[in-house]
Design a protein around this motif. Structure first.
Motif, PDB file in Angstrom:
ATOM      1  N   UNK A  84       0.540  -1.410   0.025  1.00 26.25           N
ATOM      2  CA  UNK A  84      -0.172  -0.351  -0.205  1.00 26.25           C
ATOM      3  C   UNK A  84       0.620   1.116   0.021  1.00 26.25           C
ATOM      4  N   UNK A  85       0.206   2.236  -0.490  1.00 24.11           N
ATOM      5  CA  UNK A  85       1.290   3.704  -0.878  1.00 24.11           C
ATOM      6  C   UNK A  85       0.989   4.784   0.207  1.00 24.11           C
ATOM      7  N   UNK A  86      -0.438   4.564   0.687  1.00 24.70           N
ATOM      8  CA  UNK A  86      -0.522   5.921   2.042  1.00 24.70           C
ATOM      9  C   UNK A  86      -1.639   4.776   2.569  1.00 24.70           C
ATOM     10  N   UNK A  87      -1.792   5.729   3.462  1.00 21.11           N
ATOM     11  CA  UNK A  87      -2.759   5.912   4.683  1.00 21.11           C
ATOM     12  C   UNK A  87      -3.963   6.526   4.082  1.00 21.11           C
ATOM     13  N   UNK A  88      -5.922   6.536   4.847  1.00 21.01           N
ATOM     14  CA  UNK A  88      -6.453   7.484   5.365  1.00 21.01           C
ATOM     15  C   UNK A  88      -6.960   6.792   6.693  1.00 21.01           C
ATOM     16  N   UNK A  89      -7.020   7.907   7.139  1.00 19.70           N
ATOM     17  CA  UNK A  89      -7.646   8.277   8.823  1.00 19.70           C
ATOM     18  C   UNK A  89      -8.464   8.781   8.948  1.00 19.70           C
ATOM     19  N   UNK A  90      -9.213   8.192   8.909  1.00 20.25           N
ATOM     20  CA  UNK A  90     -10.774   9.260   9.188  1.00 20.25           C
ATOM     21  C   UNK A  90     -11.121   9.421  10.412  1.00 20.25           C
TER      22      UNK A  90
END
Lengths: 332, 332
Positions: A84-90
């Protein structure tokens, strides 16, 4: 720790969005007051499974707890050989998704946490921070009822009421304070609200308020707004009064939204939107009667599904990558 | 045709903006319901004189009449040997300042006029179309109380009430319908409004409404809100009731503005803002009491002066030039 995994198509039903489209593989997290949803989305943009795990306990340490979960789940969710190239954290509460700074979470108990800095110290991947309602709104704009629109408001009608505001395709953030329409006053000196104020939209028109007001006025305890709706359909007068006052309050609140920024569409989601025509019909009529000077926008039902927040996280992760690429001069 | 010319420093007082700063020389027009203001601004950005001439008569031909005035006044105002590079033309009513299309003017009587096309057929210079409240707002943002702010709302409290909305430094236009907060409902089924609706903000809190309501409630005719204010200061109870209800209505309306987009500052202008502390003091207190969940923004008094609309026109003309330059690849 009770975990469940679901296939997204089971969770969201046939009509909801099940992926974000082709692009870089990313990890996505949607932290709620009780549950963290997490997924790995492959290059097709589809989460194979969605893992649900309890949120950390209330208190200042919860922010660190969220980070621990992100690190551990990232490892577990990434398939062997995948990168995976990035993380999204909501995150919930008051969150500035532009700076990654979280001012306050009522449900998890943190205050003034620099999640951007914390994430940088724990993850080698770029991390995009999101705010729950704006992430769900982002998913609506790209995958749901907001597609093709530039100026739109996505309103979540649940236990509380809040909104994601998009102007010319961009979310209005305002250090995390934009869209809190649930605490705008619709009945001066009216019903007491959890925020300490009186007559807030949320105190009259949220699903929780509808149930609470009906229970109090009828003397009959109900579990939720759905029961009030059923009672109304069966001719219960008290239920009608409570439901109508919620519609009036919503129309008044939305008339201010329309007067200020005239969105092309207002998208309604959350539990109350499941009332369908019992909500949309009278609300549209009442709103239209309140707007003689400017056009009434379309009302639409949210369609990105119950995993909108998670999919929004994944979209933010992809955008963070695109931005990082542009900043490095790599625009391809 | 009665014309007057004034030196801008006389017209605006010592504190107001008297120019827009150095740049290309431009012609600026601000068309109101009764008067057209016009000026040539030299390379220092200062209008030597401001010419005021009557607006064309009400009716569909008024649009052509405005154009005739622009052409004639442009010729007369341009000093010998000078070469203005663009025109800024600000119009009343519902105007899409992005496309130059004017949907409707209540005061001048036109409907669905493509001013951008009309101007192109009558002028060799690039013409930027503005909307009265947004042009004045642009002047506030660049020259007045909005300087240094990115997200702000400029509210004009006069015969009517409307607002210019800026998000991240850009005006929200919405085909010309943004900012019409005067016709958002603050008292459901309340006071009748000129728009045909009931309980609009403008029907309770505009300068005209304050005078009208006081005359009706007291049986004593007054010419304007200023008289009501003076009566209140002298202990008149009816005046207090009318003034307080206007403040309550304004606070409620502004609480919705704040809840939706959380501007850094709300700038108040127009005749009613001349009430100074009698307006700002109680309004700030009432607004603060209504905002328990999000911060209350600063309230500021408009400071660009009574020629804000004209100066805003000139700023738009300069921007149109800059855009045309960029489009031609000439960025210097």
């Amino acid at each position: 720790m009770t975990e469940t995994t679901v296939r997204p198509s089971d969770a969201t039903g046939g009509h909801a969005a099940t992926g974000i489209g082709p692009g870089a593989p990313v990890l996505a997290f949607d932290v709620g007051g009780t549950t963290i949803k997490a997924a790995y989305l492959d290059a097709d943009g589809v989460p194979a499974t969605i893992l649900r795990t309890p949120s950390p306990a209330f208190g200042p340490a919860s922010a660190q707890g969220v980070l621990d979960s992100v690190v551990e789940l990232s490892r577990r969710l990434t398939p062997p050989g995948a990168a995976p190239e990035a993380i999204g954290l909501t995150l919930p509460g008051i969150v500035d998704d532009e700076t990654g700074f979280a001012t306050y979470s009522e449900n998890l108990g943190w205050r003034d946490v620099d999640f951007a800095a914390l994430c940088a110290s724990r993850s080698a991947l770029p991390v995009a921070i999101g705010h729950d309602v704006r992430s769900a709104g982002t998913a609506e704009m790209e995958l749901g009822a907001g597609r093709g629109h530039r100026t739109a408001v996505v309103v979540v009608l649940g236990t509380g009421i809040s909104a994601a505001v998009f102007v010319e395709g961009r979310p209005v953030v305002a250090r995390g304070y934009a869209g809190e329409i649930g605490h705008a006053v619709v009945v001066p000196r009216g019903e007491a609200c959890v925020c300490g104020n009186q007559g807030c939209l949320e105190a009259i028109a949220s699903a929780a308020a509808i149930a609470r007001r009906y229970s109090r006025m009828s003397g009959r305890e109900v579990a939720g707004a759905r029961e009030v709706l059923h009672a109304m359909i069966q001719g219960d007068r008290v239920a009608s009064v409570v439901w109508d006052s919620a519609i009036d309050a919503l129309a008044l609140g939305l008339s201010h939204v329309v007067s200020l920024i005239q969105p092309e569409v207002i998208i309604l989601g959350g539990g109350l939107a499941e009332a369908g025509e019992h909500l949309f019909g009278p609300l549209e009529e009442r709103l239209r009667s309140m707007l003689t000077y400017v056009p009434a926008p379309a009302l639409a039902r949210a369609s990105a599904g119950e995993n909108a927040g998670l999919l929004g996280s994944a979209l933010l992760a992809r955008r963070a990558l695109a931005r990082a690429g542009t900043e490095r001069g790599v625009t391809g």
